[in-house]
Design a protein around this motif. Structure first.
Motif, short mmCIF file in Angstrom:
data_model
loop_
_atom_site.label_atom_id
_atom_site.label_comp_id
_atom_site.label_asym_id
_atom_site.label_seq_id
_atom_site.Cartn_x
_atom_site.Cartn_y
_atom_site.Cartn_z
N THR A 341 0.84 -1.20 0.00
CA THR A 341 0.00 0.00 0.00
C THR A 341 0.87 1.25 0.00
O THR A 341 2.07 1.20 0.26
CB THR A 341 -0.92 0.03 1.25
N ARG A 342 0.25 2.39 -0.26
CA ARG A 342 0.99 3.65 -0.30
C ARG A 342 1.67 3.93 1.04
O ARG A 342 2.79 4.46 1.09
CB ARG A 342 0.04 4.79 -0.67
N ASN A 343 1.02 3.55 2.13
CA ASN A 343 1.59 3.82 3.45
C ASN A 343 2.84 2.99 3.74
O ASN A 343 3.59 3.29 4.68
CB ASN A 343 0.54 3.55 4.54
N GLN A 344 3.05 1.92 2.96
CA GLN A 344 4.21 1.07 3.17
C GLN A 344 5.39 1.46 2.29
O GLN A 344 6.44 0.82 2.34
CB GLN A 344 3.82 -0.40 2.89
N THR A 346 8.40 3.85 1.14
CA THR A 346 9.30 4.88 1.67
C THR A 346 9.62 5.90 0.59
O THR A 346 9.40 5.68 -0.60
CB THR A 346 10.62 4.23 2.15
N ARG A 349 6.15 9.97 -1.29
CA ARG A 349 4.90 9.29 -1.59
C ARG A 349 4.07 10.04 -2.63
O ARG A 349 3.15 9.48 -3.22
CB ARG A 349 4.09 9.11 -0.31
N SER A 356 -2.51 1.25 -3.88
CA SER A 356 -1.76 0.00 -3.71
C SER A 356 -1.15 -0.43 -5.04
O SER A 356 -1.57 0.03 -6.11
CB SER A 356 -2.67 -1.11 -3.17
#
Length: 535
Positions: A341-344, A346, A349, A356
């Motif tokens: 996902t985008r939150n994963q 680094t 962003r 995803s």
């Protein structure tokens, strides 16, 4: 001219022409417009009942046109060792319909199903029945269970006209991975004029959206065993649906997984009753857009909503392969994907344009992915400019593109904080068990007793860890007894790297290098040894 005109059907006509509209489809569309208009007019100005009857008649006409291409199927399981041969009195009988003959009751069919008539794009006199693999070969023949070669199933087709024809085995092809099968009709032996066996035009499912109305024709509960297909009207509830993964710890990596487990199916708000598998889904223009399947049923047939295999571009290509008698092939990239996902992610962003995508966890050395320049840790965002949402999405897209397809990969490389465009030429997704391959033709002729394929064509010839290395050679899949290749000591599972001085790793490359040569030909094996093949 009707869409059922029989003048030399071509591949284009099989695939469907967006500019060719069935008059019945136009009638339905016009009726819908009239019905919608009545909602805005005073009741005294337009008779709503009349408008409804126009719509009703349009559906009646469309069904009457399409049902000519729908057939009922009965399958009877027999043992090859049965002697004397059993005589089928009525393959479409149900208990109580058979004469009082003790042996006749043995012929109540084991399975009922549906199918649709399609034409051979190369031969206007040939007719085939397109149905599901499970209707043709049974519910327990996919996955790890091979087709039982000790049985000799009899498959009978009842046409809309009422004639009963036994399906022949040549050519006959099927693909459990797509749940599709094509059966040939021996019309000459049956004394049936091909002009009376009406093929349906395959429409396009690419533009299908939720809310579209469709007509479903089939053989639920064997009620169409007299040749008259049962019809229902439904709505597309959703697209790109998939059944639950196989009941196997490997999940989607199981040998039992089909291409539909990666999300291909149309969902229709109509139940798929026993016997309806292999039925026809028709759009409002009267063209076939899908084939009903029981593959997605979770608790038996009756509790399942309707699912259908859509006739999009990739599925139509598989159907063409089956009609030709070929083994359908699927694409292979050579990576182990994992959804991210985008939150994963680094780094910046803002450069990651979607919620995803898919991270490359492993890739095989020398594989199409490696050759394209993919690296471990790369994130695949798009394939041919189509968003990749997760690993399942990637597997479906790559698989349906097929081997040899040139694909453009849009990749986010975190360590460089850059978006890259890479080009890969796909290989072939491995077949796990040869005994599940049902084909009657090969894409390339035998060369001096040899049949070769992509290095990943058969799982049994691959390393135990399929992502450890990609062998850049062709694999020998069969050697004819007594042939020059057999005399040279070649055997299935050998890998050929060169024909004389020409490197080969695809069957087309092998045949381009070998065909036409006279005299002895030297083959260099992957282990460095050489084999000299006599003419």
């Amino acid at each position: 001219m009707s869409r059922h005109a029989l003048s030399s059907p071509s591949r284009a006509s099989l695939a469907g022409d967006s500019n060719s509209v069935n008059p019945m489809g136009k009638g339905i569309a016009a009726a819908l417009i009239i019905l919608a208009a009545t909602a805005r007019l005073d009741a005294q100005d337009v008779d709503a009942v009349t408008a409804a009857r126009v719509l009703e008649q349009a559906f009646v006409d469309c069904i009457a046109d399409a049902e000519r291409s729908v057939v009922a199927i009965a399958r009877i399981e027999t043992q090859q060792s049965t002697a004397p041969p059993l005589r089928v009195l009525d393959p479409f009988a149900i208990p109580g319909d058979q004469p009082e003959n003790p042996r006749s009751r043995e012929f109540v069919p084991d399975h009922f199903g549906s199918g649709m008539i399609v034409a051979d794009p190369q031969n206007s006199e040939e007719r085939y029945v397109l149905t599901t693999f499970r209707v043709a070969y049974g519910e327990n023949t996919g996955g790890q269970d091979a087709i039982d070669r000790d049985t000799n199933p009899l498959v009978f087709i009842r046409l809309a006209s009422g004639e009963v024809i036994e399906a022949t085995t040549e050519p006959r092809a099927a693909d459990w991975r797509s749940d599709l099968a094509v059966l040939r009709l021996d019309l000459q032996t049956a004394g049936v004029d091909p002009a009376d066996v009406i093929p349906i035009e395959l429409g396009s499912a690419e533009a299908i959206r939720k809310g579209r109305l469709v007509v479903v024709l089939g053989n639920p509960y064997a009620q169409a065993r007299d040749g008259s297909a049962s019809a229902s009207i439904g709505m597309i509830s959703n697209t790109a649906r998939r059944p639950l993964p196989p009941d196997d710890p490997k999940g989607l990596m199981s040998d039992d997984a089909s291409i539909h487990h990666f999300g291909t199916l149309l969902q229709i708000d109509s139940r798929l009753n026993l016997g309806a598998s292999g039925g026809l889904v028709v759009d409002l223009e009267g063209r076939a857009i899908g084939l009903t399947t029981s593959l997605a049923a979770l608790r038996g047939y009756e509790s399942s909503v309707g699912y259908a295999i859509p006739f999009d571009e990739q599925i139509r290509k598989l159907i063409d392969d089956l009609i030709a008698g070929f083994e359908p092939e699927y694409g292979f990239l050579g990576i182990h994907p994992r959804t991210v996902t985008r939150n994963q992610v680094t780094g910046n962003r803002a450069e990651f344009p979607q919620p995803s995508a898919v991270r490359v966890i492993e890739l095989a050395l020398g594989s199409p992915a490696d050759t394209a320049g993919l690296e471990r840790g790369d994130i695949v965002l798009r394939i041919n400019n189509r968003t990749v949402a997760d690993g399942v999405d990637l597997m479906r897209q790559i698989g349906l593109l097929g081997p040899d397809a040139q694909v453009e990969l849009t990749v986010w490389r975190e360590r460089e904080a850059a978006t890259l465009t890479l080009t890969a030429r796909l290989g072939k997704w491995p077949v796990y068990n040869d005994s599940r391959i049902i084909s009657t033709a090969t894409r390339f002729p035998e060369w001096r007793g040899l049949h070769v394929d992509y290095p990943t064509a058969r799982k049994r010839f691959m390393p135990s860890d399929p992502l450890s290395v990609y062998r850049r050679a062709v694999v020998v899949t069969a050697v004819a007894e007594g042939s020059p290749a057999a005399a040279a000591g070649l055997k299935p599972g050998d890998f050929i790297e060169k024909v004389e001085d020409t490197h080969v790793e695809r069957p087309a490359e092998f045949h381009a290098a070998a065909t036409g040569r006279t005299g002895q030909v030297t083959l260099t094996m992957l282990d460095g040894s050489r084999r000299t093949i006599a003419p």
